[in-house]
Design an enzyme around this catalytic site. Structure first.
Site, PDB file in Angstrom:
ATOM      1  N   PRO A  95       0.829  -1.201   0.000  1.00 11.51           N
ATOM      2  CG  PRO A  95      -0.225  -1.212   2.087  1.00 11.51           C
ATOM      3  CD  PRO A  95       0.645  -2.033   1.188  1.00 11.51           C
ATOM      4  N   GLY A 120       2.138   5.163   0.522  1.00 13.68           N
ATOM      5  CA  GLY A 120       2.032   6.227   1.536  1.00 13.68           C
ATOM      6  C   GLY A 120       1.700   5.708   2.919  1.00 13.68           C
ATOM      7  N   GLY A 154       7.180   1.095   2.946  1.00  7.97           N
ATOM      8  CA  GLY A 154       8.283   1.031   1.990  1.00  7.97           C
ATOM      9  C   GLY A 154       7.894   0.977   0.518  1.00  7.97           C
ATOM     10  CB  SER A 155       4.865   1.863  -1.437  1.00  6.92           C
ATOM     11  OG  SER A 155       4.716   3.197  -1.039  1.00  6.92           O
ATOM     12  CB  ALA A 211      12.144   2.140  -0.181  1.00 13.14           C
ATOM     13  CB  ALA A 212       9.481  -1.541  -2.946  1.00 16.32           C
ATOM     14  CG  ASP A 239      12.687   3.565   4.283  1.00 17.18           C
ATOM     15  OD1 ASP A 239      13.252   3.332   5.372  1.00 17.18           O
ATOM     16  OD2 ASP A 239      11.658   4.263   4.192  1.00 17.18           O
TER      17      ASP A 239
HETATM   18  C1  MEV Z   1      10.601   6.416   6.484  1.00 13.86           C
HETATM   19  O1  MEV Z   1      10.224   5.093   6.147  1.00 13.86           O
HETATM   20  C2  MEV Z   1      11.807   6.426   7.355  1.00 13.86           C
HETATM   21  C3  MEV Z   1      12.305   7.799   7.780  1.00 13.86           C
HETATM   22  O2  MEV Z   1      13.340   7.581   8.749  1.00 13.86           O
HETATM   23  C4  MEV Z   1      12.841   8.594   6.613  1.00 13.86           C
HETATM   24  C5  MEV Z   1      14.159   8.059   6.072  1.00 13.86           C
HETATM   25  O3  MEV Z   1      14.867   7.317   6.762  1.00 13.86           O
HETATM   26  O4  MEV Z   1      14.477   8.431   4.928  1.00 13.86           O
HETATM   27  C6  MEV Z   1      11.222   8.607   8.458  1.00 13.86           C
END
Ligand code: MEV
Length: 323
Positions: free
Chosen positions: A85, A87, A91-92, A94-95, A137
Site C-alpha cells: 500500500p 504512503g 516502503g512502497s 523505496a521498493a 528504506d
Molecule cells: C521512512 O520510512 C523512514 C524515515 O526515517 C525517513 C528516512 O529514513 O528516509 C522517516
C-alpha cells in the site's frame, strides 16, 4: 545482442526501531517484508510511458526522478505492479525506487549491476524526490532480510557488513543481521502520510530544540538495545523497547490520534508484547509484536484499521526472468 527489456522486483519493509533518528545518522533496524513492487522496462515507442499513460512527474515522481538521474533520452515503456500500500510507511516508494533503478542500470550498462550500485542509485532517487532521506528504506529493500544501519562499521560474528553510503558529512553503514521469526501485525490507518513532510517537520524541531535532539539520540541508543534483545531472542524486551520507541516518536510529533488509537488497541490485545508506529508517521501504519497475531489483527480491525500479519522476506532485489 542488445538487451531491450529488463524486469526487477523489490520488497517493502517495516522499521522495528530508529525511523527519523536514522536521517541524523543514528542506528536503525528494519526488516524486509514479503510484499513486492515489480517494474518492467522496454526500450520501445516514441515517448516514456508508465502503465500505458505518458510519464507524468505529478503521478510518477520517483520514476521520473530516477530517469532524470540514471537514464538518457531513449524512450521507455514501463509497467509497474505493487502489493505494497502506498504512503503507508511500509516502503512502497523505496521498493519502487529500487526496482526502477535496477531496470534502468541493467538496460543502460547491458550487464547485471552490483546490488550496492542499485542501492545507491535508489537512495539518490528517494533523496531527490523527498528533499531529504536516509538510505535506510532503499537499503533494506535492496538487501532483504534484517538490516541494521549504523554510523560506524560494526564488527562481530552476529553482523555482516553490506556496504557504506555517504552523503555530505554523514555516512551510513549497512549490516545484515539475523532476526528471529517475529509475529508482527501491521495496522494501517488508511491515512496517507507524506514522508517528506514528516521528515521536514522533525528537522524543524531538531534544529530548534535540544529536547528533540535528545529524543533522536535516545532512539539511537534504544535501537542498539533492540538489536541486542533480538540477537538473544528476548522478545519481551523487544516489545518493551518498541513501546519506548513509539513514545519518543510521539514526542517528535509524528504520531497522530488515529495511530495512537491503533497502538492502544493493539497493546490491549492479549499476547501483545509491544506496538509502535512504523515509517514516517503522520498517518500510515503501526506494527505490533504479538504472541497472538490473529487476536491482535481482530482487535485492530475492530478499531477500524486494515490489519494484516507480515512475513519477513529474506530476499531483497530480484532481477526477474528476461524473455
Ligand atoms: C521512512 O520510512 C523512514 C524515515 O526515517 C525517513 C528516512 O529514513 O528516509 C522517516
Amino acid at each position: 545482442m542488445e538487451l531491450l527489456e529488463a524486469h526487477a522486483s523489490a520488497p517493502g519493509k517495516v522499521i522495528l526501531f530508529g525511523e527519523h533518528a536514522v536521517v541524523y545518522g543514528e542506528p536503525s533496524l528494519s526488516l524486509a517484508v514479503a510484499r513486492r513492487t515489480r517494474v518492467s522496462g522496454e526500450t520501445v515507442g516514441s515517448q516514456f510511458t508508465v502503465n500505458g499513460f505518458p510519464l507524468n512527474p505529478e503521478f510518477h515522481a520517483y520514476i521520473e526522478r530516477a530517469i532524470r538521474l540514471h537514464w538518457d533520452a531513449v524512450p521507455l515503456r514501463l509497467q509497474t505492479e505493487s502489493e505494497i500500500p502506498s504512503g503507508s510507511g511500509i516502503g512502497s516508494s523505496a521498493a519502487l525506487s529500487v526496482a526502477i533503478n535496477a531496470v534502468l542500470l541493467r538496460l543502460k550498462r547491458q550487464a547485471m549491476p552490483p546490488v550496492a550500485d542499485v542501492a545507491s542509485a535508489a537512495f539518490e532517487t528517494e533523496f531527490a524526490t523527498q528533499g531529504a532521506a536516509s538510505p535506510n528504506d532503499t537499503t533494506v529493500s535492496t538487501a532483504g532480510g534484517g538490516v541494521l544501519m549504523s554510523p560506524r562499521r560494526l564488527e562481530g560474528a552476529e553482523v555482516e557488513f553490506l556496504w557504506r553510503i555517504q552523503r555530505g558529512e554523514r555516512e551510513w553503514n549497512a549490516h545484515r543481521v539475523r532476526i528471529p521469526r517475529l509475529p508482527l501485525v501491521v495496522g494501517n490507518t488508511g491515512m496517507k502520510g507524506k514522508t517528506s513532510e514528516q521528515v521536514a517537520k522533525v528537522r524543524r524541531f531538531v534544529e530548534h530544540s535540544a529536547f528533540a535532539r535528545d529524543a533522536i539520540r535516545d532512539i539511537g541508543r534504544l535501537t542498539l538495545q533492540g538489536a541486542e534483545a533480538l540477537r538473544v531472542g528476548d522478545l519481551r524486551r523487544v516489545g518493551d523497547l518498541m513501546n519506548r520507541n513509539h513514545g519518543l516518536l510521539h514526542t517528535l510529533g509524528v504520531d497522530t490520534p488515529r495511530l495512537e488509537q491503533l497502538v492502544e488497541a493493539a497493546r490491549k490485545a492479549p499476547g501483545t508484547l509491544g506496538a509502535k508506529l512504523t515509517g514516517a508517521g503522520g498517518g500510515g501504519c503501526m506494527i505490533a509484536l504479538t504472541e497472538q497475531p490473529e487476536e491482535c489483527r481482530r482487535r485492530l480491525e475492530q478499531a477500524g484499521a486494515m490489519a494484516f500479519s507480515v512475513e519477513a522476506s529474506p530476499e531483497g532485489l530480484r532481477f526477474e526472468q528476461e524473455r
